[in-house]
Write an enzyme that holds these catalytic residues in place. Structure first.
Site, PDB file in Angstrom:
ATOM      1  N   GLY A   1     -12.745  -1.974   1.825  1.00 16.58           N
ATOM      2  CA  GLY A   1     -13.774  -2.890   2.336  1.00 16.58           C
ATOM      3  C   GLY A   1     -14.700  -3.429   1.280  1.00 16.58           C
ATOM      4  O   GLY A   1     -15.759  -3.985   1.573  1.00 16.58           O
TER       5      GLY A   1
ATOM      6  N   CYS B   1      -6.300 -14.616  -0.968  1.00 15.56           N
ATOM      7  CA  CYS B   1      -6.541 -13.605  -2.006  1.00 15.56           C
ATOM      8  C   CYS B   1      -5.325 -12.680  -2.071  1.00 15.56           C
ATOM      9  O   CYS B   1      -4.772 -12.311  -1.033  1.00 15.56           O
ATOM     10  CB  CYS B   1      -7.763 -12.765  -1.662  1.00 15.56           C
ATOM     11  SG  CYS B   1      -9.268 -13.709  -1.354  1.00 15.56           S
ATOM     12  N   CYS B   2      -4.954 -12.279  -3.263  1.00 20.50           N
ATOM     13  CA  CYS B   2      -3.868 -11.325  -3.395  1.00 20.50           C
ATOM     14  C   CYS B   2      -4.297  -9.990  -2.803  1.00 20.50           C
ATOM     15  O   CYS B   2      -5.465  -9.628  -2.865  1.00 20.50           O
ATOM     16  CB  CYS B   2      -3.511 -11.136  -4.870  1.00 20.50           C
ATOM     17  SG  CYS B   2      -4.860 -10.528  -5.877  1.00 20.50           S
TER      18      CYS B   2
ATOM     19  N   LYS C   1       0.880  -1.168   0.000  1.00 15.28           N
ATOM     20  CA  LYS C   1       0.000   0.000   0.000  1.00 15.28           C
ATOM     21  C   LYS C   1       0.916   1.216   0.000  1.00 15.28           C
ATOM     22  O   LYS C   1       1.557   1.507   1.003  1.00 15.28           O
ATOM     23  CB  LYS C   1      -0.874  -0.054   1.253  1.00 15.28           C
ATOM     24  CG  LYS C   1      -2.130   0.731   1.136  1.00 15.28           C
ATOM     25  CD  LYS C   1      -3.075   0.408   2.286  1.00 15.28           C
ATOM     26  CE  LYS C   1      -4.307   1.284   2.180  1.00 15.28           C
ATOM     27  NZ  LYS C   1      -5.362   0.869   3.082  1.00 15.28           N
TER      28      LYS C   1
ATOM     29  N   ARG D   1     -10.153 -14.001   7.729  1.00 13.23           N
ATOM     30  CA  ARG D   1     -11.513 -13.541   7.411  1.00 13.23           C
ATOM     31  C   ARG D   1     -12.047 -14.137   6.096  1.00 13.23           C
ATOM     32  O   ARG D   1     -11.331 -14.194   5.104  1.00 13.23           O
ATOM     33  CB  ARG D   1     -11.442 -12.020   7.291  1.00 13.23           C
ATOM     34  CG  ARG D   1     -12.742 -11.326   7.074  1.00 13.23           C
ATOM     35  CD  ARG D   1     -12.474  -9.835   7.094  1.00 13.23           C
ATOM     36  NE  ARG D   1     -13.684  -9.105   6.793  1.00 13.23           N
ATOM     37  CZ  ARG D   1     -13.710  -7.798   6.584  1.00 13.23           C
ATOM     38  NH1 ARG D   1     -12.594  -7.106   6.642  1.00 13.23           N
ATOM     39  NH2 ARG D   1     -14.844  -7.199   6.311  1.00 13.23           N
TER      40      ARG D   1
ATOM     41  N   CYS E   1      -5.758  -6.941 -15.758  1.00  6.23           N
ATOM     42  CA  CYS E   1      -4.569  -7.498 -15.081  1.00  6.23           C
ATOM     43  C   CYS E   1      -3.460  -7.889 -16.055  1.00  6.23           C
ATOM     44  O   CYS E   1      -2.327  -8.117 -15.656  1.00  6.23           O
ATOM     45  CB  CYS E   1      -4.960  -8.706 -14.260  1.00  6.23           C
ATOM     46  SG  CYS E   1      -6.406  -8.432 -13.228  1.00  6.23           S
TER      47      CYS E   1
END
Lengths: 143, 388
Positions: free
Chosen positions: B121, B204-205, B19, B193, B84
Site C-alpha cells: 500500500g 504503473c508496473c 508476486k 485506482r 532498476c
C-alpha cells in the site's frame, strides 16, 4: 561525547537542513539559500562543495527568489511509507535558472503547469518520534 | 567504442514473474540454471565469472544464489547494484569480461524478491538520504510529473497514455512468463485506482518478483558448446546520468538519448534496423517519451507513432514484445536481465503465441535510480543480433 549522542536523539522539530533554508529571527520572510562559487560564479541550490564546475571551495550565500513558476507537479495518492496522502510534489523554476523540487501546499487538483508559486515553510514529514520536520514548500500566490 | 572481440549469448533463463512466495535466491537459481542448461554447459567449472544484479535483498546475493549449483569456488563473483538497471548491468559486466578476453564464458543475472520484504500500500521510494526523497518523492510521482508536463505541452490525454498498457498487455497475452496480460480496455485502465495523477494503477508496473539470467561466450566457446542458434552482442552500453539542478525538459530524457546514440554508434545499427525493443516501461508515459528519445520518431511525434500502430506487430518496430514491465511487473534488479533473456528467445524463434516473426535485431533499455538532479542515475542498453 555521551552528552552529544543524547542531544542527537532529542525530538527534531527544526528544519530538515539549515544549509537550505533561512527563516530570519526578525520574522521577515524565509528564503532558500543559493550558493555562488567565488571562483567561477556558478550559482547552485543545494550547495555543492566543491563547485562541480571548477572545484572552487568558497561560496557566497545568495537569497533566492521567493517566487517561481511551477514547471510540473503530481498529486500523490499512494505515497511513501509513513506519509499521509494525498500530498503534492512539484518542480519550481526560479528566475535564477534553478529548479527546486518541493512539496506544494494546497488542494489536489488545483495546480496548473506554468502558474506562479511562492515559498512557504511547513511540515514535510514526521520524524521517528512522530514530531514534525519542517522544511521549504511552495504554495499558490495569494493562496 | 566497439567491443574488442565478438561476444555471443549461449543461453538464457527467466522465471515466471509476479508476486512470488520463493525468495530471490530460489528465483535467481532457477533462471541461472536454465540459462546454463540452454547453453549446453554440462558441468559447473565452465563459467569463469558471474555478476548478480539486485537492489533490495541484501548482501552477497550472487553467491547466495549460485552456491547450491556448484559455481562458488570456481567463478569470480561480483554483485551489482544500480537500482532498476542492476540486472542489465550485471549482463554488461559479463559481456565485458568476454569482450576483453578476461574469460571465455561468463554469467550475468538479475534476481529480486521485492514483495516479500516491503510494506504494502505504499509507493516505491528512492534512497532516504536524497533531498527529493526527504521532500516526498516517489517514482510514481516523478513519472507523473513527466506525464503532466507532456499532456500540458501536447494536449495528450490519459486515454492516450492508457493505450500503452492496452498494447503491451495485448502483446503478452500468450506469454507464460508475464503477470498481467490479455485484453484490457482504455476505460478499465483510465478508471483503475489513481496512484499519482495522471498515472492510474494499470499504467504503473506491478511491484513484482522474478529473475533473468544470460550466459555469454566467446565465438570459440560457443562453437565448442555446440550452441546452434547463436545471438551476437552487437552493443552493450552503461552510462551515468548527468547532474543538473537547472530547468530542463523532462518530456525528453537526456540519459536515454545519450545511451541510445552510444549504442547505435557501437553496434553500427540504427533505429531503422531494430525489430524489437524492450524498454523501461515502468509507467505508460515512459514508453511514449522513449519512442522519441531513441530516435524512432521525431520529437513531438511519439503519440502519432503509437496511434499509427508503428510500435506493435506490423509497424516499424515491436515495442515491449514480451509485454514489457507493464505486463511482467518490475522486480527492480531482475528486469534488465529478463528483458535480454526475452529478446534472445525472440531472436531464436522460441516465443510461441508472442513471437515477432522474422526478428533479426532486438534492443533493450533499462534506466535506474531516482537520484535528485538526474533524470536517472544509470542507463544500460543492449543490442542483440541473430546469427553469426
Amino acid at each position: 561525547m555521551a552528552k552529544e549522542e543524547k542531544k542527537q536523539r532529542d525530538p527534531d522539530i527544526t528544519f530538515f537542513h539549515p544549509d537550505l533554508l533561512e527563516v530570519p529571527e526578525d520574522c521577515s520572510s524565509p528564503f532558500l539559500k543559493g550558493y555562488r562559487c567565488k571562483s567561477c560564479g556558478q550559482l547552485d541550490f543545494p550547495n555543492l562543495n566543491p563547485c562541480p564546475n571548477c572545484w572552487g571551495e568558497e561560496f557566497e550565500i545568495v537569497p533566492l527568489s521567493r517566487r517561481g513558476k511551477l514547471y510540473s507537479y503530481a498529486d500523490i495518492f499512494i505515497g511513501q511509507p509513513g506519509l499521509q496522502t494525498p500530498y503534492i510534489i512539484g518542480y519550481v523554476d526560479l528566475p535564477e535558472n534553478l529548479r527546486i523540487f518541493a512539496m506544494l501546499d494546497g488542494e489536489v487538483g488545483s495546480f496548473q503547469c506554468g502558474e506562479e508559486v511562492e515559498l512557504t515553510v511547513g511540515e514535510i514529514r514526521k520524524n521517528r518520534d512522530g514530531l514534525p520536520i519542517l522544511s521549504y514548500k511552495f504554495k499558490k500566490v495569494n493562496g | 567504442m566497439k567491443l574488442p572481440r565478438e561476444v555471443y549469448i549461449a543461453g538464457v533463463g527467466e522465471t515466471v514473474f509476479g508476486k512470488r512466495k520463493e525468495d530471490f535466491e530460489i528465483l535467481g537459481r532457477q533462471a541461472a540454471f536454465e540459462a546454463i542448461k540452454t547453453s549446453k554447459i554440462d558441468r559447473p567449472d565452465v563459467i569463469q565469472s558471474a555478476y548478480c544484479g539486485n537492489a533490495t535483498n541484501g548482501m552477497v546475493t550472487g553467491q547466495t544464489i549460485l552456491k547450491d549449483i556448484g559455481l562458488v569456488g570456481k567463478a569470480s563473483m561480483v554483485n551489482v547494484e544500480s537500482a532498476c538497471s542492476a540486472g542489465a548491468m550485471a549482463v554488461h559486466m559479463a559481456i565485458k569480461d568476454v569482450a576483453y578476453g578476461i574469460t571465455e564464458c561468463s554469467l550475468g543475472l538479475g534476481a529480486e524478491n521485492h514483495t516479500l520484504h516491503r510494506e504494502t500500500g505504499t509507493a516505491f521510494t528512492p534512497a532516504m538520504n536524497d533531498i527529493e526523497t526527504v521532500h516526498g518523492a516517489v517514482m510514481t510521482g516523478k513519472y507523473s510529473m513527466r506525464a503532466t508536463r507532456y499532456m500540458y505541452e501536447t494536449g495528450a490525454t490519459i486515454e492516450d497514455l492508457a493505450m500503452i498498457t492496452v498494447k503491451n498487455r495485448g502483446h503478452a497475452t500468450n506469454n507464460p512468463y508475464a503477470w498481467f496480460k490479455g485484453k484490457v480496455s482504455v476505460e478499465e485502465v483510465v478508471n483503475s485506482r489513481m496512484i499519482a495523477y495522471p498515472m492510474t494503477l494499470h499504467q504503473c508496473c506491478g511491484i513484482a518478483d522474478g529473475a533473468g539470467a544470460v550466459v555469454v561466450c566467446s565465438k570459440d566457446m560457443i562453437k565448442k558448446l555446440g550452441v546452434d542458434k547463436p545471438v551476437r552482442v552487437a552493443g552493450s552500453v552503461v552510462t551515468s546520468g548527468p547532474y543538473h539542478n537547472r530547468p530542463r525538459d523532462i518530456t525528453g530524457d537526456d540519459i536515454t538519448e545519450a545511451t541510445s546514440d552510444l549504442l547505435y554508434e557501437q553496434s553500427g545499427i540504427g533505429p531503422e534496423d531494430v525489430d524489437i525493443v524492450e524498454l523501461h516501461d515502468a509507467f505508460t508515459i515512459a514508453e511514449l517519451l522513449y519512442y522519441e528519445c531513441m530516435r524512432f520518431c521525431k520529437r513531438g511525434e511519439g503519440l502519432q507513432f503509437l496511434r499509427d500502430g508503428q510500435s506493435t506487430h506490423g509497424g516499424k518496430c515491436v515495442f515491449s514484445a514480451r509485454g514489457g514491465m507493464l505486463s511482467y511487473g518490475h522486480p527492480i534488479g531482475a528486469s534488465g536481465a529478463a528483458q535480454i533473456a526475452a529478446n534472445v528467445k525472440q531472436l531464436r524463434g522460441e516465443c510461441p503465441g508472442y513471437q515477432v516473426e522474422g526478428a533479426k535485431v532486438a534492443m533493450s533499455h533499462v534506466t535506474g535510480g531516482g537520484l535528485s538532479g538526474t533524470e536517472h542515475a544509470a542507463c544500460t542498453m543492449h543490442m542483440l543480433v541473430r546469427g553469426w
